[in-house]
Scaffold this motif. Structure first.
Motif, mmCIF file in Angstrom:
data_model
loop_
_atom_site.group_PDB
_atom_site.id
_atom_site.type_symbol
_atom_site.label_atom_id
_atom_site.label_comp_id
_atom_site.label_asym_id
_atom_site.label_seq_id
_atom_site.Cartn_x
_atom_site.Cartn_y
_atom_site.Cartn_z
ATOM 1 N N PHE A 96 0.823 -1.211 0.000
ATOM 2 C CA PHE A 96 0.000 0.000 0.000
ATOM 3 C C PHE A 96 0.859 1.264 0.000
ATOM 4 O O PHE A 96 0.425 2.308 -0.493
ATOM 5 C CB PHE A 96 -0.983 -0.015 1.178
ATOM 6 N N ARG A 116 -9.363 -0.497 -0.585
ATOM 7 C CA ARG A 116 -8.503 -0.906 -1.704
ATOM 8 C C ARG A 116 -9.043 -0.407 -3.045
ATOM 9 O O ARG A 116 -8.267 0.101 -3.878
ATOM 10 C CB ARG A 116 -8.318 -2.420 -1.710
ATOM 11 N N TYR A 143 -6.326 1.993 5.367
ATOM 12 C CA TYR A 143 -6.164 0.541 5.249
ATOM 13 C C TYR A 143 -5.098 0.041 6.231
ATOM 14 O O TYR A 143 -5.300 -0.935 6.954
ATOM 15 C CB TYR A 143 -5.768 0.184 3.822
ATOM 16 N N LEU A 201 -4.227 -4.303 -6.459
ATOM 17 C CA LEU A 201 -5.240 -4.066 -5.428
ATOM 18 C C LEU A 201 -6.373 -5.099 -5.382
ATOM 19 O O LEU A 201 -6.830 -5.452 -4.294
ATOM 20 C CB LEU A 201 -5.818 -2.647 -5.591
#
Length: 508
Positions: A19, A83, A133, A199
């Protein structure tokens, strides 16, 4: 067994690093613009923009981020998940980059402005979905270090952008001189593509899945994240804690923007998070990020050395942020913020005073001292506001309104960036180094605010933040203590968290 990271730790690290690739795209998009301001080909293509026009190009990007934070980013994160919100952000960022890459002719300046706004829209989604996230998949004890990876990704993108700009400056053919800048802007498509393609293959966060009433998927995801396939019952205390918190907040109200302003507890969280983001840009960081090569040119360095020094400075930021990742969960958010603002204050007073004492680059020692203290400023920012504004903001809001809270806080940062982006080049042109005194005053004010009004959040689970900020609607009064405003009995505070950490550490 004790030497190698546990299965859960490896997975947590891999997901957090992946990420951070989204944050890399965000950082590259910011850094490459700084190199264009001293690129002769770009200057010619944009018809020699003046200081005010450069300020507009910088500031208009943050109009895009502000619009996205307020109207786009939070509904995407809430409805599609963290995501897929990040994926949309990456695609939109690339569209903006393509418009900037193609800027030419009489409409070049307008195209650059439009491209910057579009990039701002996309990067705002990335800049909130990534730390969101990361914070939601991490155990409380490791959350600070995990979310700092967001900032490491950003400064890595910033550093690579400066080195690409430095490399393009040595492309001395006619094509390189006049068109090389387009290649430097377009390079951002490569990491963005890898990020967007990857993702769909990563899991959603357990908290978001529970918000969407998908408990089986949440259980499966948490088992995966903690590496507890051999003993899935071990994650039950943590899952039940998350579930109870989500159900409690869902029973209160359908979350709306107004709740953040009308409920006293949420308002207490909101103004702290928003003010941290605002001060994180007003402290001088936006000026250094966007105008660093220009600042080095003003201190007597050549164009080549200015770009090289900018690359070195941004590369050192990566190491400084790694240091912050290692200490943030030991020293806490408050101490590292105070240390960072103290270092930045000293750096700004030096950069404001020495050029006044030794004007027109007459004293090289003075100029070099200013350069050294710009490096010190970057160190202070990297252990203070840079990562902490995001870590703090992602921690303090309850699940049901977290995305909205983070986006409002981030929009305050966008406002600060608009102000500094437009003000700094004009300020340097008109009042010179006195501009840095403004940043000095802001940093001193920030120290006072942090010291008095920002409670420590180190080691608290996302579900335990209610105890730091009084009471929620329908909740009971919480007794506030001096040490971080503790609001829950210490015996209850870490039961589920401790159990989850034991699983994550391989029950060492």
């Amino acid at each position: 067994m004790g030497f190698f990271p546990s299965r859960g730790t490896r997975r947590l690290g891999a997901l957090s690093i992946f990420f951070a690739l989204g944050s890399f795209v965000w950082g590259y998009n910011i850094g490459i613009i700084a190199t264009l301001y001293v690129n002769s080909g770009w200057i010619k293509a944009l018809h020699k923009p003046n200081a005010a026009q450069k300020g507009l190009i910088t500031a208009i990007y943050y109009l895009g981020t502000w619009l996205s934070y307020v109207f786009l980013s939070h509904p995407l994160s809430d409805r599609l998940g963290r995501r897929y919100a990040g994926m949309i952000g990456a695609v939109v960022t690339c569209i903006g980059g393509a418009v900037q890459t193609g800027a030419h002719g009489k409409t070049a300046f307008a195209m650059m402005i439009i491209g910057r706004i579009i990039s701002g829209l996309g990067n705002a989604v990335i800049s909130t979905s990534v730390p969101l996230y990361q914070s939601e998949i991490a155990p409380a004890r490791r959350r600070g270090g995990v979310v700092v990876l967001n900032h490491i990704g950003m400064v890595s993108g910033l550093a690579v952008a400066f080195w690409v700009g430095y490399g393009v400056s040595h492309w001395t053919t006619k094509t390189g001189i006049f068109e090389g800048w387009r290649l430097s802007v377009a390079i951002q498509f490569i990491p963005a593509l890898f990020f967007a393609v990857g993702l769909p293959f990563v899991p959603d966060t357990p908290r978001w899945l529970l918000e969407k009433n998908r408990p089986e998927e949440a259980h499966k995801t948490l088992v995966y994240l903690r590496g507890a396939e051999d003993s899935p019952e071990d994650i039950e205390p943590e899952l039940q804690e998350i579930k109870a918190n989500v159900e409690f907040h869902n029973s209160i109200t359908e979350a709306s923007w107004f709740t953040l302003f009308t409920d006293s507890d949420l308002r207490a969280r909101l103004w702290r998070g928003a003010l941290l983001q605002f001060m994180a840009q007003m402290c001088g960081a936006t000026a250094i990020k966007y105008y660093l090569p220009t600042v080095f040119l003003a201190l007597g360095l050549s164009k080549d050395l200015s770009l090289m020094a900018s690359g070195i400075e941004s590369t050192l930021k990566i190491g400084c942020t790694i240091i912050e990742m290692l200490i943030i969960d030991k020293l806490g958010r408050k101490k590292t913020l105070l240390l960072g603002t103290a270092i930045m204050s000293l750096s700004m007073i030096v950069n404001g005073s020495l050029p006044l004492a030794y004007p027109n680059n007459k004293n090289h020692a003075s100029d070099y001292a200013c350069i050294v203290f710009i490096f010190f400023f970057s160190f202070g920012y990297s252990i203070g506001f840079g990562p902490n504004a995001w870590v703090y903001g992602t921690e303090i809001f309850p699940t049901y309104i977290r995305a909205k809270g983070i986006n409002i806080c981030a929009s305050a940062g966008a406002i600060g960036s608009i102000v500094v982006g437009q003000f700094f080049p004009v300020g340097i042109q008109n009042i010179g180094s006195k501009t840095y005194f403004v940043f000095f005053c802001i940093n001193i004010s920030a120290m006072v605010i942090i010291l008095i009004w920002c409670p420590e959040t180190k080691g608290k689970t996302l579900e335990e933040m209610d105890g730091l900020f009084g009471k929620l609607i329908g909740g009971s009064d919480v007794e506030r203590g001096d040490d971080g405003h503790k609001g829950q009995d210490e015996g209850e505070e870490g039961a589920a968290e401790q159990h989850a950490v034991e699983v994550d550490a391989g029950k060492r």
